[in-house]
Design a protein around this motif. Structure first.
Motif, PDB file in Angstrom:
ATOM      1  N   LEU A  49      28.213 -25.614  17.556  1.00 27.30           N
ATOM      2  CA  LEU A  49      29.037 -24.542  16.996  1.00 27.30           C
ATOM      3  C   LEU A  49      29.854 -23.907  18.119  1.00 27.30           C
ATOM      4  CD1 LEU A  49      26.796 -22.538  14.486  1.00 27.30           C
ATOM      5  CD2 LEU A  49      28.573 -24.202  13.983  1.00 27.30           C
ATOM      6  N   LYS A  50      31.092 -23.552  17.806  1.00 25.11           N
ATOM      7  CA  LYS A  50      31.963 -22.911  18.793  1.00 25.11           C
ATOM      8  C   LYS A  50      32.304 -21.474  18.402  1.00 25.11           C
ATOM      9  CE  LYS A  50      33.785 -27.418  19.925  1.00 25.11           C
ATOM     10  NZ  LYS A  50      32.722 -28.050  19.150  1.00 25.11           N
ATOM     11  N   VAL A  51      32.092 -21.151  17.115  1.00 23.79           N
ATOM     12  CA  VAL A  51      32.416 -19.824  16.608  1.00 23.79           C
ATOM     13  C   VAL A  51      31.622 -19.593  15.312  1.00 23.79           C
ATOM     14  CG1 VAL A  51      34.421 -20.640  15.276  1.00 23.79           C
ATOM     15  CG2 VAL A  51      34.331 -18.271  16.033  1.00 23.79           C
ATOM     16  N   ASP A  52      31.225 -18.345  15.057  1.00 24.92           N
ATOM     17  CA  ASP A  52      30.633 -17.997  13.763  1.00 24.92           C
ATOM     18  C   ASP A  52      31.775 -17.709  12.805  1.00 24.92           C
ATOM     19  OD1 ASP A  52      27.902 -18.139  14.477  1.00 24.92           O
ATOM     20  OD2 ASP A  52      28.006 -16.142  15.389  1.00 24.92           O
ATOM     21  N   SER A  53      31.822 -18.440  11.698  1.00 23.40           N
ATOM     22  CA  SER A  53      32.923 -18.286  10.756  1.00 23.40           C
ATOM     23  C   SER A  53      32.483 -18.715   9.366  1.00 23.40           C
ATOM     24  CB  SER A  53      34.103 -19.162  11.202  1.00 23.40           C
ATOM     25  OG  SER A  53      35.080 -19.223  10.188  1.00 23.40           O
ATOM     26  N   PRO A  54      32.974 -18.043   8.319  1.00 22.73           N
ATOM     27  CA  PRO A  54      32.707 -18.512   6.957  1.00 22.73           C
ATOM     28  C   PRO A  54      33.389 -19.849   6.677  1.00 22.73           C
ATOM     29  CG  PRO A  54      34.202 -16.638   6.919  1.00 22.73           C
ATOM     30  CD  PRO A  54      33.739 -16.794   8.336  1.00 22.73           C
ATOM     31  N   LEU A  55      34.263 -20.294   7.592  1.00 19.84           N
ATOM     32  CA  LEU A  55      34.924 -21.593   7.453  1.00 19.84           C
ATOM     33  C   LEU A  55      34.138 -22.706   8.137  1.00 19.84           C
ATOM     34  CD1 LEU A  55      38.596 -20.430   8.066  1.00 19.84           C
ATOM     35  CD2 LEU A  55      37.424 -20.802   5.887  1.00 19.84           C
ATOM     36  N   ASN A  56      32.975 -22.379   8.667  1.00 18.49           N
ATOM     37  CA  ASN A  56      32.072 -23.369   9.248  1.00 18.49           C
ATOM     38  C   ASN A  56      30.662 -22.803   9.125  1.00 18.49           C
ATOM     39  OD1 ASN A  56      31.067 -25.614  10.565  1.00 18.49           O
ATOM     40  ND2 ASN A  56      31.315 -24.709  12.581  1.00 18.49           N
ATOM     41  N   THR A  57      30.068 -23.007   7.952  1.00 15.87           N
ATOM     42  CA  THR A  57      28.796 -22.342   7.678  1.00 15.87           C
ATOM     43  C   THR A  57      27.922 -23.158   6.738  1.00 15.87           C
ATOM     44  OG1 THR A  57      27.835 -20.210   7.083  1.00 15.87           O
ATOM     45  CG2 THR A  57      29.633 -21.002   5.699  1.00 15.87           C
ATOM     46  N   GLY A 106      11.458 -22.731 -15.517  1.00 14.99           N
ATOM     47  CA  GLY A 106      11.982 -23.997 -16.028  1.00 14.99           C
ATOM     48  C   GLY A 106      12.558 -24.835 -14.897  1.00 14.99           C
ATOM     49  N   ASN A 107      13.533 -25.664 -15.235  1.00 15.47           N
ATOM     50  CA  ASN A 107      14.115 -26.581 -14.264  1.00 15.47           C
ATOM     51  C   ASN A 107      15.191 -25.908 -13.421  1.00 15.47           C
ATOM     52  OD1 ASN A 107      12.622 -28.925 -14.905  1.00 15.47           O
ATOM     53  ND2 ASN A 107      13.894 -29.241 -16.715  1.00 15.47           N
ATOM     54  N   ILE A 108      15.108 -26.128 -12.126  1.00 20.99           N
ATOM     55  CA  ILE A 108      16.110 -25.618 -11.196  1.00 20.99           C
ATOM     56  C   ILE A 108      16.532 -26.738 -10.254  1.00 20.99           C
ATOM     57  CG2 ILE A 108      15.212 -23.254 -11.224  1.00 20.99           C
ATOM     58  CD1 ILE A 108      14.110 -23.973  -8.306  1.00 20.99           C
ATOM     59  N   ASN A 109      17.656 -26.549  -9.607  1.00 24.06           N
ATOM     60  CA  ASN A 109      18.079 -27.381  -8.478  1.00 24.06           C
ATOM     61  C   ASN A 109      18.415 -26.435  -7.343  1.00 24.06           C
ATOM     62  OD1 ASN A 109      19.148 -29.028 -11.032  1.00 24.06           O
ATOM     63  ND2 ASN A 109      18.704 -30.457  -9.383  1.00 24.06           N
ATOM     64  N   ILE A 110      18.042 -26.816  -6.144  1.00 22.92           N
ATOM     65  CA  ILE A 110      18.404 -26.089  -4.933  1.00 22.92           C
ATOM     66  C   ILE A 110      19.490 -26.900  -4.242  1.00 22.92           C
ATOM     67  CG2 ILE A 110      17.614 -25.265  -2.677  1.00 22.92           C
ATOM     68  CD1 ILE A 110      16.414 -23.701  -5.035  1.00 22.92           C
ATOM     69  N   ALA A 111      20.519 -26.224  -3.752  1.00 19.88           N
ATOM     70  CA  ALA A 111      21.616 -26.929  -3.084  1.00 19.88           C
ATOM     71  C   ALA A 111      21.926 -26.277  -1.743  1.00 19.88           C
ATOM     72  CB  ALA A 111      22.872 -26.922  -3.959  1.00 19.88           C
ATOM     73  N   PHE A 112      22.234 -27.123  -0.782  1.00 20.68           N
ATOM     74  CA  PHE A 112      22.722 -26.690   0.522  1.00 20.68           C
ATOM     75  C   PHE A 112      24.180 -27.100   0.580  1.00 20.68           C
ATOM     76  CE2 PHE A 112      18.241 -27.174   0.832  1.00 20.68           C
ATOM     77  CZ  PHE A 112      17.834 -26.119   1.632  1.00 20.68           C
ATOM     78  N   LYS A 113      25.048 -26.150   0.838  1.00 20.23           N
ATOM     79  CA  LYS A 113      26.487 -26.404   0.878  1.00 20.23           C
ATOM     80  C   LYS A 113      26.989 -26.129   2.287  1.00 20.23           C
ATOM     81  CE  LYS A 113      30.879 -24.846  -1.121  1.00 20.23           C
ATOM     82  NZ  LYS A 113      31.502 -23.808  -1.971  1.00 20.23           N
ATOM     83  N   TYR A 114      27.665 -27.110   2.838  1.00 20.13           N
ATOM     84  CA  TYR A 114      28.238 -26.976   4.174  1.00 20.13           C
ATOM     85  C   TYR A 114      29.753 -26.948   4.061  1.00 20.13           C
ATOM     86  CZ  TYR A 114      29.857 -28.203   8.827  1.00 20.13           C
ATOM     87  OH  TYR A 114      30.516 -28.215  10.029  1.00 20.13           O
ATOM     88  N   ILE A 115      30.357 -26.005   4.743  1.00 22.58           N
ATOM     89  CA  ILE A 115      31.813 -25.897   4.791  1.00 22.58           C
ATOM     90  C   ILE A 115      32.225 -26.096   6.241  1.00 22.58           C
ATOM     91  CG2 ILE A 115      33.798 -24.389   4.427  1.00 22.58           C
ATOM     92  CD1 ILE A 115      31.956 -22.849   2.409  1.00 22.58           C
ATOM     93  N   GLY A 116      33.212 -26.933   6.469  1.00 24.89           N
ATOM     94  CA  GLY A 116      33.672 -27.160   7.832  1.00 24.89           C
ATOM     95  C   GLY A 116      35.104 -27.649   7.852  1.00 24.89           C
ATOM     96  N   SER A 117      35.633 -27.856   9.039  1.00 25.56           N
ATOM     97  CA  SER A 117      37.000 -28.324   9.211  1.00 25.56           C
ATOM     98  C   SER A 117      37.030 -29.442  10.234  1.00 25.56           C
ATOM     99  CB  SER A 117      37.912 -27.189   9.685  1.00 25.56           C
ATOM    100  OG  SER A 117      39.190 -27.687   9.999  1.00 25.56           O
ATOM    101  N   GLY A 118      37.791 -30.471   9.956  1.00 30.66           N
ATOM    102  CA  GLY A 118      37.955 -31.550  10.918  1.00 30.66           C
ATOM    103  C   GLY A 118      39.198 -31.393  11.761  1.00 30.66           C
ATOM    104  N   LYS A 119      40.141 -30.579  11.321  1.00 29.81           N
ATOM    105  CA  LYS A 119      41.405 -30.398  12.052  1.00 29.81           C
ATOM    106  C   LYS A 119      41.332 -29.258  13.065  1.00 29.81           C
ATOM    107  CE  LYS A 119      44.684 -32.532   8.943  1.00 29.81           C
ATOM    108  NZ  LYS A 119      44.998 -33.690   9.727  1.00 29.81           N
ATOM    109  N   ASP A 120      40.679 -28.160  12.694  1.00 27.24           N
ATOM    110  CA  ASP A 120      40.551 -27.020  13.591  1.00 27.24           C
ATOM    111  C   ASP A 120      39.281 -27.229  14.422  1.00 27.24           C
ATOM    112  OD1 ASP A 120      40.103 -24.608  14.871  1.00 27.24           O
ATOM    113  OD2 ASP A 120      40.625 -23.387  13.132  1.00 27.24           O
TER     114      ASP A 120
END
Length: 138
Positions: A49-57, A106-120
């Motif tokens: 990681l180079k910066v804390d950002s909601p665009l890479n979390t 009842g039935n649930i699903n857990i999800a991990f979502k990653y957001i990132g950028s390849g250009k920046d």
């Protein structure tokens, strides 16, 4: 991925060139029927990681209506969890803390979502997820 003999899921945009990267890791259905006071926990780490950002979390969600195919059709509720930041030592796994799931049954699903950028390149980095567990009282 495997690092130092430990297998885990990794989200990494370091080698991509896409303007935006969004990746989901969704659990199979988990049946909470008959369980009380369910709690989710997992461990996660970061590297490069180079910066804390909601665009890479890393974000964590729960759904009660995921059909197994369409992320967009499901209703996803964001869960609050401790996740690594730039100040977390590289590749050092930390606990998410206990995440209360007692409002769900009842039935649930857990999800991990990653957001990132390849250009920046300042938004490059990786998150690692391991030891996903749900505990509850029968």
């Amino acid at each position: 991925m495997v690092y130092s003999g430990n297998g885990y899921a990794e989200f990494n945009t370091t080698s991509t060139t896409a303007a935006e990267n969004v990746a989901w890791l969704v659990s199979p259905k988990i049946d909470l029927t008959g369980y009380k006071n369910a709690v989710l926990s997992f461990r996660s780490a970061q590297h490069d990681l180079k910066v804390d950002s909601p665009l890479n979390t890393l974000e964590i969600y729960i759904s009660t209506n995921f059909d197994g195919a369409s992320l967009a059709k499901a209703r996803w509720v964001k869960l609050e969890a401790k996740v690594p930041t730039l100040s977390t030592p590289s590749r050092e796994f930390m606990s998410s803390g206990g995440i209360d799931l007692s409002a769900y049954s009842g039935n649930i699903n857990i999800a991990f979502k990653y957001i990132g950028s390849g250009k920046d390149k300042t938004l490059n980095g990786a998150f690692m997820v391991d030891d996903i567990k749900i505990f509850g009282e029968k």
